[in-house]
Design a protein around this motif. Structure first.
Motif, PDB file in Angstrom:
ATOM      1  N   CYS A   1      15.857 -15.028  56.491  1.00 14.23           N
ATOM      2  CA  CYS A   1      17.053 -15.388  57.258  1.00 14.23           C
ATOM      3  C   CYS A   1      17.801 -16.538  56.583  1.00 14.23           C
ATOM      4  N   THR A   2      18.565 -16.200  55.558  1.00 11.51           N
ATOM      5  CA  THR A   2      19.352 -17.226  54.854  1.00 11.51           C
ATOM      6  C   THR A   2      20.619 -17.578  55.594  1.00 11.51           C
ATOM      7  N   GLY A   3      20.914 -16.814  56.645  1.00 10.60           N
ATOM      8  CA  GLY A   3      22.066 -17.139  57.479  1.00 10.60           C
ATOM      9  C   GLY A   3      23.358 -16.631  56.899  1.00 10.60           C
ATOM     10  N   GLY A   4      24.432 -17.377  57.116  1.00  9.67           N
ATOM     11  CA  GLY A   4      25.764 -16.935  56.731  1.00  9.67           C
ATOM     12  C   GLY A   4      26.569 -16.603  57.970  1.00  9.67           C
ATOM     13  N   ASP A   5      27.886 -16.794  57.869  1.00 14.29           N
ATOM     14  CA  ASP A   5      28.761 -16.594  59.023  1.00 14.29           C
ATOM     15  C   ASP A   5      29.334 -15.185  59.111  1.00 14.29           C
ATOM     16  N   ASP A   6      29.127 -14.372  58.090  1.00 15.82           N
ATOM     17  CA  ASP A   6      29.701 -13.028  58.087  1.00 15.82           C
ATOM     18  C   ASP A   6      29.010 -12.128  59.110  1.00 15.82           C
ATOM     19  N   VAL A   7      29.797 -11.341  59.817  1.00 16.12           N
ATOM     20  CA  VAL A   7      29.305 -10.390  60.808  1.00 16.12           C
ATOM     21  C   VAL A   7      30.027  -9.066  60.599  1.00 16.12           C
ATOM     22  N   VAL A   8      29.325  -7.972  60.804  1.00 19.02           N
ATOM     23  CA  VAL A   8      29.970  -6.668  60.678  1.00 19.02           C
ATOM     24  C   VAL A   8      31.147  -6.585  61.644  1.00 19.02           C
ATOM     25  N   PRO A   9      32.233  -5.899  61.267  1.00 19.75           N
ATOM     26  CA  PRO A   9      33.393  -5.808  62.169  1.00 19.75           C
ATOM     27  C   PRO A   9      33.041  -5.040  63.434  1.00 19.75           C
ATOM     28  N   PRO A  10      33.582  -5.446  64.596  1.00 19.05           N
ATOM     29  CA  PRO A  10      33.288  -4.753  65.855  1.00 19.05           C
ATOM     30  C   PRO A  10      33.969  -3.392  65.913  1.00 19.05           C
ATOM     31  N   VAL A  11      33.433  -2.530  66.760  1.00 16.06           N
ATOM     32  CA  VAL A  11      33.972  -1.189  66.967  1.00 16.06           C
ATOM     33  C   VAL A  11      34.474  -1.088  68.408  1.00 16.06           C
ATOM     34  N   ASP A  12      35.696  -0.662  68.584  1.00 21.55           N
ATOM     35  CA  ASP A  12      36.266  -0.528  69.930  1.00 21.55           C
ATOM     36  C   ASP A  12      35.856   0.816  70.510  1.00 21.55           C
ATOM     37  N   VAL A  13      34.686   0.839  71.143  1.00 29.30           N
ATOM     38  CA  VAL A  13      34.178   2.106  71.674  1.00 29.30           C
ATOM     39  C   VAL A  13      34.954   2.561  72.899  1.00 29.30           C
ATOM     40  N   ASN A  14      35.594   1.631  73.599  1.00 34.59           N
ATOM     41  CA  ASN A  14      36.301   1.996  74.823  1.00 34.59           C
ATOM     42  C   ASN A  14      37.597   2.753  74.554  1.00 34.59           C
ATOM     43  N   SER A  15      38.109   2.657  73.325  1.00 38.16           N
ATOM     44  CA  SER A  15      39.329   3.379  72.985  1.00 38.16           C
ATOM     45  C   SER A  15      39.055   4.799  72.514  1.00 38.16           C
ATOM     46  N   MET A  16      37.782   5.144  72.379  1.00 39.27           N
ATOM     47  CA  MET A  16      37.416   6.456  71.875  1.00 39.27           C
ATOM     48  C   MET A  16      37.297   7.454  73.023  1.00 39.27           C
ATOM     49  N   GLY A  17      37.636   8.700  72.759  1.00 42.22           N
ATOM     50  CA  GLY A  17      37.441   9.743  73.750  1.00 42.22           C
ATOM     51  C   GLY A  17      35.974  10.082  73.881  1.00 42.22           C
ATOM     52  N   LYS A  18      35.566  10.544  75.060  1.00 41.96           N
ATOM     53  CA  LYS A  18      34.167  10.874  75.242  1.00 41.96           C
ATOM     54  C   LYS A  18      33.840  12.154  74.477  1.00 41.96           C
ATOM     55  N   GLY A  19      32.610  12.241  74.024  1.00 34.48           N
ATOM     56  CA  GLY A  19      32.201  13.414  73.267  1.00 34.48           C
ATOM     57  C   GLY A  19      31.266  13.049  72.145  1.00 34.48           C
ATOM     58  N   ALA A  20      31.073  13.985  71.211  1.00 28.20           N
ATOM     59  CA  ALA A  20      30.087  13.819  70.146  1.00 28.20           C
ATOM     60  C   ALA A  20      30.394  12.623  69.257  1.00 28.20           C
ATOM     61  N   GLU A  21      31.672  12.367  68.981  1.00 28.24           N
ATOM     62  CA  GLU A  21      32.010  11.246  68.101  1.00 28.24           C
ATOM     63  C   GLU A  21      31.615   9.918  68.720  1.00 28.24           C
ATOM     64  N   LEU A  22      31.902   9.730  70.001  1.00 29.94           N
ATOM     65  CA  LEU A  22      31.525   8.493  70.683  1.00 29.94           C
ATOM     66  C   LEU A  22      30.008   8.343  70.714  1.00 29.94           C
ATOM     67  N   LEU A  23      29.287   9.419  70.966  1.00 30.26           N
ATOM     68  CA  LEU A  23      27.827   9.351  70.978  1.00 30.26           C
ATOM     69  C   LEU A  23      27.291   8.945  69.610  1.00 30.26           C
ATOM     70  N   ARG A  24      27.871   9.483  68.538  1.00 29.34           N
ATOM     71  CA  ARG A  24      27.426   9.107  67.196  1.00 29.34           C
ATOM     72  C   ARG A  24      27.685   7.634  66.919  1.00 29.34           C
ATOM     73  N   VAL A  25      28.830   7.130  67.361  1.00 28.46           N
ATOM     74  CA  VAL A  25      29.149   5.712  67.155  1.00 28.46           C
ATOM     75  C   VAL A  25      28.187   4.828  67.937  1.00 28.46           C
ATOM     76  N   LEU A  26      27.926   5.176  69.191  1.00 26.94           N
ATOM     77  CA  LEU A  26      26.983   4.399  70.007  1.00 26.94           C
ATOM     78  C   LEU A  26      25.590   4.418  69.383  1.00 26.94           C
ATOM     79  N   GLN A  27      25.179   5.573  68.899  1.00 22.58           N
ATOM     80  CA  GLN A  27      23.881   5.688  68.247  1.00 22.58           C
ATOM     81  C   GLN A  27      23.829   4.793  67.015  1.00 22.58           C
ATOM     82  N   GLY A  28      24.922   4.751  66.267  1.00 23.55           N
ATOM     83  CA  GLY A  28      24.985   3.895  65.090  1.00 23.55           C
ATOM     84  C   GLY A  28      24.999   2.417  65.418  1.00 23.55           C
ATOM     85  N   LEU A  29      25.320   2.072  66.676  1.00 16.54           N
ATOM     86  CA  LEU A  29      25.312   0.682  67.129  1.00 16.54           C
ATOM     87  C   LEU A  29      23.998   0.308  67.814  1.00 16.54           C
TER      88      LEU A  29
END
Length: 381
Positions: free
Chosen positions: A79-107
């Motif tokens: 744990c060397t730290g650092g301030d960088d964080v992966v960019p957030p994903v706006d899951v609420n703007s996505m339509g429901k379905g397979a794509e949203l499920l894949r994104v949630l699974q990836g999170l």
């Protein structure tokens, strides 16, 4: 027959506390698909492994650092730290379905209970095991995340009825769900028994069930767009927000907890948890408690012969025969174990907890399931 009902009622005296970051994170990657390698420099929130199951959530680095070791069992991040964080994903703007499920699974969200359409959605709001109070704590202190998680779950499943199961005498509610009171005794907190208490049916196909810990994680993802990198754990009577992969040794040091030769340290709960083999083992996403059991308190588990007392059968809420299943597993007769009800077992741990011979019944059952699963995957390949 030793008839005991184990209370789930606990008194909350503090809010959720943050566990200090360790110098290293030790991720358990056995049976996961590792997505990084030794020498890689990780950003906080970067994916490190994927779950092979179709609905399993991915695993991510809780802090930035360098991968210093990878083997079959574990992945170590300095744990060397650092301030960088992966960019957030706006899951609420996505339509429901397979794509949203894949994104949630990836999170990091397990989506097996979020696919398809459900007639009934049950939220299990009971503490998972005696001594573990994370569900109770979240219902008190995580209302915003739970409401956001429920809104997203309802958008995905479109249930006609949404039920929050709470302990009898508790008036807790979540917007969008009706509350149903359930007896706060173990094993009645297990998902299968909560669903039966709410619907009056066993394993109904039109019903989905989530516990409040998973709902809280879904809500955090919904609100922040960032992956799941922490778990909530009950340790010595308090609840902590612990980075996934934190070594047990670090937790014991930070909290000043002492252990002695012969003691067992269990990650999870006293019935369903697993004793660790090393203090360097890291906590997993589904570890909701840490318990230290003195060698003088409970006799050691051993590969003793079954004495045919029948206690495990009398205790079993799934109405199977753990003594016969465990014998088949012990001698690698896994298909025969299925005929005795292996797949109907929901692993409450009561059989092993009450076994007078101290046989590792739950371990045998899990071993048999894992071997049959591996055999099935091999046949498909």
């Amino acid at each position: 027959m030793l008839k005991i009902r184990y209370s789930l009622d606990l008194e909350l005296t503090n809010s959720i506390r943050d566990m200090a970051l360790p110098e290293e994170l030790h991720f358990q990657v056995r049976n996961l698909v590792v997505k990084t390698k030794k020498g890689s420099v990780l950003t906080k929130g970067e994916i490190i492994a994927e779950h092979p199951a179709p609905g399993g959530g991915a695993y991510h680095a809780a802090v930035g650092g360098k991968v210093t070791g990878v083997n079959y069992h574990s992945l170590i991040v300095n744990c060397t730290g650092g301030d960088d964080v992966v960019p957030p994903v706006d899951v609420n703007s996505m339509g429901k379905g397979a794509e949203l499920l894949r994104v949630l699974q990836g999170l990091g969200v397990g989506v097996s209970q979020l696919s398809g359409k459900a007639e009934v959605l049950v939220i299990n709001g009971l503490n998972p095991e005696p001594g573990v109070s994370v569900a109770q704590q979240l219902l008190r202190d995580g209302r915003e995340e739970l409401a956001a998680g429920l809104a997203l779950a309802r958008r995905l499943l479109s249930p006609n009825r949404t039920v929050l199961a709470v302990p009898k005498g508790d008036e807790v509610t979540i917007p969008g769900a009706e509350s149903v009171q359930v007896r706060a005794k173990y094993p009645y907190s297990l998902d299968a028994l909560v669903v039966r208490a709410v619907t009056g049916r066993e394993f109904p196909e039109d019903t989905r069930v989530m516990n409040v810990m998973d709902l809280y994680d879904l809500g955090r993802v919904s609100l922040t767009g960032l992956p799941i990198t922490e778990t909530l754990m009950t340790i010595a009577g308090n609840n902590y927000r612990v980075p996934i992969g934190t070594p047990v040794r670090h937790i014991l040091t930070v909290l000043g907890l002492e252990t002695h030769p012969g003691d067992s340290i269990v990650l999870g709960g006293p019935f369903r948890g697993e004793a660790i083999y090393s203090l360097d083992e890291g906590v997993k996403k589904t570890d909701y408690g840490l318990f230290i059991t003195s060698s003088d308190a409970i006799p050691a588990v051993q590969d003793a012969a079954c004495i045919n007392c029948g206690e495990c059968v009398l205790q079993c809420p799934a109405r199977v025969q753990p003594h016969l299943i465990s014998r088949c597993a012990e001698y690698e007769r896994f298909e025969e174990a299925e005929r005795y009800g292996l797949n109907s077992c929901f692993e409450c741990g009561l059989c092993a907890f009450n076994c007078f011979a101290r046989r590792p019944l739950l371990q045998y059952i899990r071993f048999a399931k894992a071997q049959l699963k591996a055999k099935g995957q091999g046949a498909q390949a």
